[in-house]
Write a protein that holds these residues in place. Structure first.
Motif, short mmCIF file in Angstrom:
data_model
loop_
_atom_site.label_atom_id
_atom_site.label_comp_id
_atom_site.label_asym_id
_atom_site.label_seq_id
_atom_site.Cartn_x
_atom_site.Cartn_y
_atom_site.Cartn_z
N GLY A 129 -6.27 -11.58 5.63
CA GLY A 129 -4.92 -11.77 5.12
C GLY A 129 -4.55 -10.79 4.03
N LEU A 130 -5.23 -9.64 4.01
CA LEU A 130 -5.00 -8.64 2.96
C LEU A 130 -4.25 -7.43 3.52
CD1 LEU A 130 -8.57 -8.77 1.35
CD2 LEU A 130 -6.49 -9.88 0.50
N GLU A 131 -3.68 -6.65 2.62
CA GLU A 131 -2.96 -5.44 3.01
C GLU A 131 -3.91 -4.45 3.70
OE1 GLU A 131 0.61 -4.31 3.19
OE2 GLU A 131 0.58 -4.67 1.03
N LYS A 132 -3.44 -3.88 4.81
CA LYS A 132 -4.25 -2.87 5.52
C LYS A 132 -4.07 -1.53 4.82
CE LYS A 132 -4.11 -2.82 10.01
NZ LYS A 132 -3.55 -2.84 11.40
N SER A 133 -4.66 -1.45 3.64
CA SER A 133 -4.51 -0.27 2.79
C SER A 133 -5.86 -0.03 2.12
CB SER A 133 -3.43 -0.52 1.74
OG SER A 133 -3.39 0.52 0.78
N LEU A 134 -6.38 1.18 2.26
CA LEU A 134 -7.69 1.47 1.68
C LEU A 134 -7.78 2.91 1.22
CD1 LEU A 134 -9.48 3.16 4.01
CD2 LEU A 134 -9.42 0.92 5.10
N MET A 135 -8.75 3.14 0.36
CA MET A 135 -9.04 4.48 -0.16
C MET A 135 -10.36 4.94 0.41
SD MET A 135 -9.58 5.61 -4.17
CE MET A 135 -7.83 5.62 -4.57
N VAL A 136 -10.48 6.25 0.65
CA VAL A 136 -11.75 6.82 1.08
C VAL A 136 -12.30 7.69 -0.05
CG1 VAL A 136 -12.89 8.43 2.65
CG2 VAL A 136 -11.24 6.78 3.54
N ILE A 188 -0.34 1.68 -2.70
CA ILE A 188 -1.33 0.80 -2.05
C ILE A 188 -0.67 -0.34 -1.30
CG2 ILE A 188 -3.10 1.41 -3.73
CD1 ILE A 188 -2.75 -1.30 -5.05
N HIS A 189 0.60 -0.63 -1.62
CA HIS A 189 1.34 -1.66 -0.88
C HIS A 189 2.30 -1.06 0.15
CE1 HIS A 189 -0.31 -5.02 -3.04
NE2 HIS A 189 0.09 -4.55 -4.22
N LEU A 190 2.10 0.23 0.45
CA LEU A 190 2.78 0.91 1.55
C LEU A 190 4.28 1.08 1.34
CD1 LEU A 190 0.97 -0.98 4.49
CD2 LEU A 190 0.22 1.08 3.27
N ARG A 191 4.70 1.10 0.07
CA ARG A 191 6.11 1.33 -0.24
C ARG A 191 6.39 2.79 -0.59
NH1 ARG A 191 5.17 -3.81 -3.01
NH2 ARG A 191 4.83 -2.66 -4.97
N ASP A 192 5.33 3.57 -0.74
CA ASP A 192 5.43 5.00 -1.04
C ASP A 192 4.43 5.68 -0.11
OD1 ASP A 192 5.07 7.61 -2.13
OD2 ASP A 192 5.57 6.91 -4.15
N THR A 243 -4.59 5.11 2.35
CA THR A 243 -3.51 5.38 1.41
C THR A 243 -3.99 6.14 0.18
OG1 THR A 243 -3.85 3.19 0.45
CG2 THR A 243 -2.12 3.39 2.11
N GLY A 244 -5.30 6.37 0.09
CA GLY A 244 -5.83 7.06 -1.07
C GLY A 244 -7.13 7.77 -0.78
#
Length: 341
Positions: free
Chosen positions: A260-267, A50-54, A300-301
């Protein structure tokens, strides 16, 4: 002097039953060092995704709800083999949902009513739920759940690698406070009408410290002071209209960035994104895979409601094995095709 407390309190309370404390239940059904290390490692992997490291995709998949532990273990054994086969692309976490929010009334989930007869044997429900979580964890599967009652995490959270706050509770201050103290990553779903601002506000709130009333591991009332949870993210589950396609996903990513949040989301492939039709999850799944192939995709998910048999059934008479009693799910064969394709 007459004690008048009963004239003004508990007028509609029929009965109070004492429960085992979280400590005592964990002593009876301990996690153990090996599984503890596994849960810690699984949570770290979820955080990295979720933090884009994987760059793998986090897949939260399984029955809409748990009602039959035997069928749940059957499904888990199948999923464990499938998870190993796709581990280079996906990090599989099994949905093990014991609590169900209701719009009006209905079955509230396995912990609340494990016998499906409105007897609400929560002592049995908590014990059986924890045992099932341990059995699934021993298969090597990370576990996901939705926390609805703020007391339940004290009994089960040590086994959970990812948790959800549902569309009906994302706006709840109680659930935002609880999430700020949870030890695993948390996904906040957009509201039932599709409003994502509510979920973004929840993410911001849960990332900050809170103080609130709760219970400790011995079951005593306590003031809970938290540090805030930095591992929270948005889950798009649709609303009045689906919100899984590129324009809606891009809009949500922009809103996250503006906050100001991570551009990471689940569908969420199910619920309103599938128009509550189980097979439509396949269409949603294929669409988000296409979006990810473009690069720079904030997805990301994904969440998929899947069980042994397709569809759902009502709680009446003899229940069909491996068939959901809440939302309709895709069957196992479809699940394999989705993840192996």
């Amino acid at each position: 002097m007459t004690n008048d407390i009963h004239l003004t309190e508990d007028l509609r309370v029929k009965e109070l039953k004492k429960l085992v404390s979280p400590t005592n239940l964990k002593e009876e059904l301990p996690l153990g060092i090996e599984l503890t290390n596994k849960v810690l490692a699984d949570r770290e992997t979820v955080r990295d995704i979720i933090h884009l490291r994987d760059d793998r995709m986090l897949i939260v998949i399984g029955p809409c709800s748990i009602h039959d532990p035997v069928a749940a273990i059957d499904y888990a054994k199948r999923l464990a083999k499938l998870a190993d086969a796709v581990k280079e692309r996906y990090f599989i976490v099994m949905r093990v949902y014991f609590e169900k929010p209701r719009t009006t009334i209905g079955w509230k989930g396995f912990i609340n009513d494990p016998h499906l007869d409105n007897s609400c044997d929560m002592k049995f429900g908590l014990h059986s739920a924890r045992k099932l979580l341990l059995d699934i964890a021993k298969l090597g599967l990370p576990i996901a759940t939705e926390f609805l009652d703020p007391i339940v995490p004290q009994y089960t959270a040590d086994l959970v690698s990812w948790s959800a706050i549902g569309a009906r509770t994302t706006e709840s201050q109680t659930h935002r406070e609880m999430s700020s103290g949870l030890s695993m990553p948390v996904g906040f779903k957009n509201a039932t009408d599709g409003n994502i601002e509510i979920a973004i506000n929840a993410i911001e709130s849960a990332s900050n410290p809170h103080s609130f009333l709760g219970i400790d591991q011995n079951g005593h009332t306590a003031v809970v002071k938290t540090t805030g949870n930095p591992n929270t993210h948005l889950v798009l589950r649709g609303g009045k209209q689906p919100n899984f396609k590129y324009p809606e996903v891009t809009y949500a990513a922009c809103k996250l960035e503006a906050a100001g949040l991570e551009k990471s989301l689940m569908v969420d492939c199910s619920h309103a994104n599938a128009s509550k039709v189980a097979r439509n999850q396949v269409k949603v799944w294929k669409d988000i895979l296409k979006q990810r192939k473009k690069g720079g995709c904030p997805i990301t998910g994904a969440m998929i409601e899947s069980f042994i048999e397709e569809g759902s059934q009502k709680i009446s008479g003899e229940l069909k094995y491996g068939l959901s009693i809440t939302d309709a799910c895709v069957d196992w064969e479809t699940t394999e095709r989705m993840l192996l394709g």
